[in-house]
Write an enzyme that holds these catalytic residues in place. Structure first.
Site, short mmCIF file in Angstrom:
data_model
loop_
_atom_site.label_atom_id
_atom_site.label_comp_id
_atom_site.label_asym_id
_atom_site.label_seq_id
_atom_site.Cartn_x
_atom_site.Cartn_y
_atom_site.Cartn_z
N LYS A 173 18.06 19.41 29.32
CA LYS A 173 19.21 20.25 28.98
C LYS A 173 18.96 21.12 27.75
O LYS A 173 19.28 22.31 27.76
CB LYS A 173 20.40 19.31 28.75
CG LYS A 173 21.69 19.96 28.40
CD LYS A 173 22.81 18.94 28.51
CE LYS A 173 22.53 17.64 27.76
NZ LYS A 173 22.80 17.74 26.32
N ARG A 206 31.53 16.06 25.11
CA ARG A 206 31.06 14.77 25.61
C ARG A 206 32.20 13.89 26.10
O ARG A 206 31.96 12.86 26.70
CB ARG A 206 30.29 14.03 24.51
CG ARG A 206 28.91 14.59 24.24
CD ARG A 206 27.97 14.39 25.42
NE ARG A 206 27.88 13.00 25.82
CZ ARG A 206 27.04 12.13 25.30
NH1 ARG A 206 26.20 12.50 24.36
NH2 ARG A 206 27.00 10.89 25.72
N ARG A 259 9.10 9.33 25.38
CA ARG A 259 9.09 10.51 24.52
C ARG A 259 8.64 10.16 23.10
O ARG A 259 9.04 9.14 22.54
CB ARG A 259 10.51 11.10 24.49
CG ARG A 259 10.60 12.39 23.72
CD ARG A 259 11.82 13.13 24.09
NE ARG A 259 13.03 12.51 23.54
CZ ARG A 259 14.21 13.08 23.54
NH1 ARG A 259 14.36 14.27 24.07
NH2 ARG A 259 15.24 12.46 23.02
N ARG A 276 11.39 8.40 18.20
CA ARG A 276 12.59 8.60 17.41
C ARG A 276 13.47 7.36 17.44
O ARG A 276 13.46 6.63 18.43
CB ARG A 276 13.37 9.81 17.94
CG ARG A 276 13.84 10.72 16.84
CD ARG A 276 14.14 12.11 17.30
NE ARG A 276 14.96 12.16 18.50
CZ ARG A 276 15.20 13.29 19.16
NH1 ARG A 276 14.68 14.42 18.76
NH2 ARG A 276 15.96 13.29 20.23
N ARG A 313 23.18 4.91 25.98
CA ARG A 313 23.59 6.31 26.04
C ARG A 313 23.86 6.75 27.47
O ARG A 313 24.82 7.46 27.74
CB ARG A 313 22.51 7.21 25.44
CG ARG A 313 22.51 7.27 23.93
CD ARG A 313 21.87 8.54 23.44
NE ARG A 313 20.54 8.73 23.99
CZ ARG A 313 19.42 8.33 23.38
NH1 ARG A 313 19.49 7.75 22.21
NH2 ARG A 313 18.27 8.55 23.94
#
Ligand code: ZN
Length: 221
Positions: A14, A90, A127, A159, A170
């Site tokens: 996104k 959101r 990632r 991260r 999430r």
């Protein structure tokens, strides 16, 4: 100049696509995630608070997010000139607040970039990000030299908000919160569903087509 919202799971591509769409249409890309991370690295109180929520996989509270959007979309800026919103809204409440902030200049289109959960899980868990310049890598596509960034020489790390537990939370939250938003925009005739699986360029073409098709459908009314 279009006013767009791009919805999609984290890891759906996104952010990248929102940036490309903004460039293509000559409008501003507003990413709440990027704004919060930038503010956190500057050490501002709301940036640090937002980062705490993001690191634990929680949604940043409505009042913080809506405050930021209110500021970004103050009259005289992107409100008139167009934008691509990424990471916002959101929650259904945020979608309603966005209508208030837009103050009679409604969105042109909300696009749901659809990628199945198992695909984004794999992308996100693998990632790795340069701590210095934020360049994104993947365990299957690491920098050429021992997790040292090819661009700037900084350390490439996972991260804090990319651990499997945080990702799972999430995605779960995302699904709970986003279904009502999608229905909200669908009911207003403002929703486009775009298949987000496949090569980045192909997905981008689908997105541009969705915006153009919606615009010409509205013009001919
Ligand atoms: Zn780097």
């Amino acid at each position: 100049m279009p006013r767009l919202v791009l919805l999609g799971k984290q890891g759906a591509g996104k952010g990248t696509q929102a940036g490309r769409l903004a460039d293509h249409f000559g409008v501003v890309h507003l990413s709440t995630g990027e704004i919060f991370r930038a503010q956190a690295s500057l050490g501002t109180a709301f940036g640090l608070e937002a980062k705490r929520y993001m690191d634990s996989g929680d949604l940043v509270p409505d009042e913080i997010v809506v405050g930021v959007i209110d500021e970004c979309l103050a009259p005289g800026g992107p409100l008139e000139d167009g934008f691509v919103l990424d990471g916002f809204p959101r929650t259904l409440y945020q979608a309603q607040e966005l209508d208030r902030v837009l103050d009679g200049r409604p969105l042109d289109l909300a696009i749901n970039l659809d990628v199945p959960r198992e695909i984004v899980l794999d992308r996100l868990a693998g990632r790795r990000v340069c701590d210095n310049c934020q360049r994104v890598y993947h365990v299957n596509l690491p920098p050429s030299n021992d997790w040292i960034c090819d661009t700037c020489g900084g350390p490439v790390v996972q991260r804090d908000d990319d651990t499997e537990e945080a990702i799972d939370r999430r995605l779960e939250l995302y699904e709970q919160e986003t279904v009502p938003i999608i229905e909200y925009y669908r009911a207003k005739g403002m929703l486009a569903e775009v298949d987000g699986v496949g090569e980045g360029d192909k997905v981008f073409d689908r997105l541009v087509n969705a915006v153009n098709e919606h615009a010409s459908a509205n013009d001919s009314v």
